[in-house]
Design a protein around this motif. Structure first.
Motif, PDB file in Angstrom:
ATOM      1  N   ILE A   1       0.827  -1.203   0.000  1.00  0.00           N
ATOM      2  CA  ILE A   1       0.000   0.000   0.000  1.00  0.00           C
ATOM      3  C   ILE A   1       0.869   1.264   0.000  1.00  0.00           C
ATOM      4  CG2 ILE A   1      -1.584   1.361   1.429  1.00  0.00           C
ATOM      5  CD1 ILE A   1      -2.845  -1.306   2.304  1.00  0.00           C
ATOM      6  N   VAL A   2       1.894   1.268   0.839  1.00  0.00           N
ATOM      7  CA  VAL A   2       2.788   2.426   0.930  1.00  0.00           C
ATOM      8  C   VAL A   2       3.510   2.654  -0.397  1.00  0.00           C
ATOM      9  CG1 VAL A   2       4.874   3.329   2.026  1.00  0.00           C
ATOM     10  CG2 VAL A   2       3.101   2.248   3.421  1.00  0.00           C
ATOM     11  N   SER A   3       4.034   1.576  -0.983  1.00  0.00           N
ATOM     12  CA  SER A   3       4.758   1.692  -2.252  1.00  0.00           C
ATOM     13  C   SER A   3       3.854   2.251  -3.338  1.00  0.00           C
ATOM     14  CB  SER A   3       5.296   0.317  -2.677  1.00  0.00           C
ATOM     15  OG  SER A   3       6.207  -0.191  -1.725  1.00  0.00           O
ATOM     16  N   GLU A   4       2.639   1.756  -3.426  1.00  0.00           N
ATOM     17  CA  GLU A   4       1.703   2.243  -4.439  1.00  0.00           C
ATOM     18  C   GLU A   4       1.392   3.725  -4.239  1.00  0.00           C
ATOM     19  OE1 GLU A   4      -1.654  -0.304  -4.076  1.00  0.00           O
ATOM     20  OE2 GLU A   4      -0.761  -1.957  -5.219  1.00  0.00           O
ATOM     21  N   ALA A   5       1.184   4.138  -2.998  1.00  0.00           N
ATOM     22  CA  ALA A   5       0.859   5.542  -2.723  1.00  0.00           C
ATOM     23  C   ALA A   5       2.012   6.468  -3.111  1.00  0.00           C
ATOM     24  CB  ALA A   5       0.518   5.716  -1.248  1.00  0.00           C
ATOM     25  N   VAL A   6       3.243   6.055  -2.808  1.00  0.00           N
ATOM     26  CA  VAL A   6       4.409   6.886  -3.135  1.00  0.00           C
ATOM     27  C   VAL A   6       4.627   6.948  -4.642  1.00  0.00           C
ATOM     28  CG1 VAL A   6       6.918   7.098  -2.910  1.00  0.00           C
ATOM     29  CG2 VAL A   6       5.541   6.475  -0.919  1.00  0.00           C
ATOM     30  N   TYR A   7       4.573   5.807  -5.309  1.00  0.00           N
ATOM     31  CA  TYR A   7       4.802   5.791  -6.752  1.00  0.00           C
ATOM     32  C   TYR A   7       3.718   6.559  -7.506  1.00  0.00           C
ATOM     33  CZ  TYR A   7       8.330   2.252  -5.742  1.00  0.00           C
ATOM     34  OH  TYR A   7       9.419   1.595  -5.254  1.00  0.00           O
ATOM     35  N   GLU A   8       2.495   6.504  -7.016  1.00  0.00           N
ATOM     36  CA  GLU A   8       1.415   7.279  -7.641  1.00  0.00           C
ATOM     37  C   GLU A   8       1.696   8.776  -7.511  1.00  0.00           C
ATOM     38  OE1 GLU A   8      -2.191   6.003  -5.831  1.00  0.00           O
ATOM     39  OE2 GLU A   8      -2.137   4.000  -6.739  1.00  0.00           O
ATOM     40  N   ALA A   9       2.203   9.188  -6.353  1.00  0.00           N
ATOM     41  CA  ALA A   9       2.523  10.607  -6.149  1.00  0.00           C
ATOM     42  C   ALA A   9       3.658  11.046  -7.063  1.00  0.00           C
ATOM     43  CB  ALA A   9       2.894  10.854  -4.683  1.00  0.00           C
ATOM     44  N   ILE A  10       4.639  10.163  -7.280  1.00  0.00           N
ATOM     45  CA  ILE A  10       5.756  10.494  -8.166  1.00  0.00           C
ATOM     46  C   ILE A  10       5.286  10.578  -9.613  1.00  0.00           C
ATOM     47  CG2 ILE A  10       7.951   9.657  -9.095  1.00  0.00           C
ATOM     48  CD1 ILE A  10       8.522   8.420  -6.371  1.00  0.00           C
ATOM     49  N   GLU A  11       4.498   9.596 -10.050  1.00  0.00           N
ATOM     50  CA  GLU A  11       4.033   9.553 -11.438  1.00  0.00           C
ATOM     51  C   GLU A  11       3.084  10.709 -11.766  1.00  0.00           C
ATOM     52  OE1 GLU A  11       2.328   5.724 -12.009  1.00  0.00           O
ATOM     53  OE2 GLU A  11       4.253   4.667 -11.971  1.00  0.00           O
ATOM     54  N   SER A  12       2.341  11.151 -10.781  1.00  0.00           N
ATOM     55  CA  SER A  12       1.400  12.247 -11.026  1.00  0.00           C
ATOM     56  C   SER A  12       2.088  13.613 -11.044  1.00  0.00           C
ATOM     57  CB  SER A  12       0.304  12.242  -9.953  1.00  0.00           C
ATOM     58  OG  SER A  12       0.849  12.557  -8.675  1.00  0.00           O
ATOM     59  N   GLY A  13       3.369  13.633 -10.679  1.00  0.00           N
ATOM     60  CA  GLY A  13       4.109  14.891 -10.681  1.00  0.00           C
ATOM     61  C   GLY A  13       4.010  15.671  -9.385  1.00  0.00           C
ATOM     62  N   GLU A  14       3.396  15.072  -8.369  1.00  0.00           N
ATOM     63  CA  GLU A  14       3.285  15.773  -7.085  1.00  0.00           C
ATOM     64  C   GLU A  14       4.641  15.920  -6.405  1.00  0.00           C
ATOM     65  OE1 GLU A  14      -0.232  14.859  -4.522  1.00  0.00           O
ATOM     66  OE2 GLU A  14      -0.451  13.183  -5.901  1.00  0.00           O
ATOM     67  N   ILE A  15       5.525  14.959  -6.648  1.00  0.00           N
ATOM     68  CA  ILE A  15       6.859  15.006  -6.051  1.00  0.00           C
ATOM     69  C   ILE A  15       7.857  15.360  -7.140  1.00  0.00           C
ATOM     70  CG2 ILE A  15       8.641  13.730  -4.830  1.00  0.00           C
ATOM     71  CD1 ILE A  15       6.528  11.965  -3.642  1.00  0.00           C
ATOM     72  N   GLN A  16       8.364  16.585  -7.122  1.00  0.00           N
ATOM     73  CA  GLN A  16       9.369  17.047  -8.069  1.00  0.00           C
ATOM     74  C   GLN A  16      10.458  17.785  -7.312  1.00  0.00           C
ATOM     75  OE1 GLN A  16       7.457  19.389 -11.110  1.00  0.00           O
ATOM     76  NE2 GLN A  16       6.606  17.591 -12.145  1.00  0.00           N
ATOM     77  N   TYR A  17      11.694  17.549  -7.710  1.00  0.00           N
ATOM     78  CA  TYR A  17      12.823  18.143  -7.001  1.00  0.00           C
ATOM     79  C   TYR A  17      12.723  19.667  -6.957  1.00  0.00           C
ATOM     80  CZ  TYR A  17      17.592  18.998  -5.467  1.00  0.00           C
ATOM     81  OH  TYR A  17      18.676  19.421  -4.756  1.00  0.00           O
TER      82      TYR A  17
END
Length: 218
Positions: A43-59
Motif C-alpha cells: 500500500i505504501v509503495s503504491e501511494a508513493v509511486y502514484e505521487a511520483i508519477e502524477s508529478g506531485e513530487i518534483q525536485y
C-alpha cells in the motif's frame, strides 16, 4: 456411565484443542504479522509511486538553491510547505487504504499452521484484521553524499512508519512497518579546482600515495 464417558471424551478433546491453540499462537502471530507487513508495504509503495508519477513530487518544487553574484550555489533551502503537504497527503492515503484491506485478504488457512507442505494453504481460514494506529507518521529526509570532484549528490528520502494493530481470534498483537523511498535527487556541481590529490582509503597504499605526491612536486 455412558454420560460420564462422553463428558470425559469431550473434556479430553477440548484439552487437546486448547493445548494445540496455545502452541500455535506464536506461529499464528508470526504469520499474521508477515501478511500484514506485506500488505502495508504494498500500500505504501503504491501511494508513493502514484505521487511520483502524477508529478506531485518534483525536485524543483521541494527545494530551491541560493546563489551568490557569481552564480555559485551557497545554500539549499527546503520548501517546508510543500514537504508538509506531501507528507500529510501520502500518509492519509496510506491509512485510508490500510483500513480498506479485507479480512479475507489477510486470512490464514489452518493447514498452514501445521508446518506441513502438503497442508499449506488448505483448510478453514483464520480471520485476520488490522487497524492503523494514530502514531503512524511520514517525514522527508535530506541526504548529501560525495559524487566526484566538487560534486555532491542531494537525495530527498521519504520515510514512512505505519503502526498497526493485528486482530486475531482471542488475542491482539501489533507491528511497525517502516519503508524508505528516494523520491528525488540531483547532483550539485561546484567549482572544479585546478589541481587535486587523491589518497586511497586502503591503509596499505597510504605510503605509495604520499611518495607520488612528493615526487610530483605537489
Amino acid at each position: 456411565m455412558l454420560r460420564m464417558l462422553a463428558l470425559a471424551a469431550i473434556t479430553a478433546v477440548l484439552t487437546v484443542v486448547f493445548i494445540a491453540a496455545a502452541q500455535m499462537k506464536p506461529l499464528l502471530a508470526s504469520l499474521a504479522t508477515t501478511r500484514v507487513s506485506n500488505a502495508v508495504t504494498r500500500i505504501v509503495s503504491e501511494a508513493v509511486y502514484e505521487a511520483i508519477e502524477s508529478g506531485e513530487i518534483q525536485y524543483d518544487g521541494l527545494v530551491t538553491f541560493e546563489k551568490d553574484h557569481d552564480g555559485k550555489i551557497t545554500a539549499v533551502r527546503s520548501n517546508m510547505a510543500a514537504f508538509n503537504h506531501l507528507q500529510a497527503e501520502i500518509l492519509d492515503t496510506v491509512l485510508t487504504r490500510v483500513g480498506q484491506v479485507s479480512a479475507r485478504e489477510l486470512s490464514i488457512p489452518i493447514g498452514t499452521l501445521t508446518g506441513s507442505s502438503l497442508l499449506a494453504g488448505r483448510g478453514p481460514r483464520i480471520s485476520v484484521r488490522m487497524e492503523s494506529v494514530g502514531s503512524s507518521e511520514a517525514h522527508f529526509q535530506n541526504a548529501f553524499t560525495d559524487a566526484g570532484i566538487n560534486q555532491t549528490k542531494h537525495q530527498i528520502i521519504l520515510n514512512i512508519d505505519v503502526y498497526v494493530s493485528i486482530l486475531l481470534p482471542g488475542f491482539t498483537t501489533a507491528t511497525k512497518v517502516s519503508n524508505s523511498f528516494i523520491v528525488a535527487e540531483t547532483v550539485i556541481v561546484g567549482t572544479v579546482p585546478d589541481t587535486y590529490t587523491y589518497f586511497s582509503t586502503t591503509p596499505g597504499t597510504y605510503e605509495e600515495d604520499l611518495k607520488d605526491y612528493i615526487l610530483n612536486g605537489n
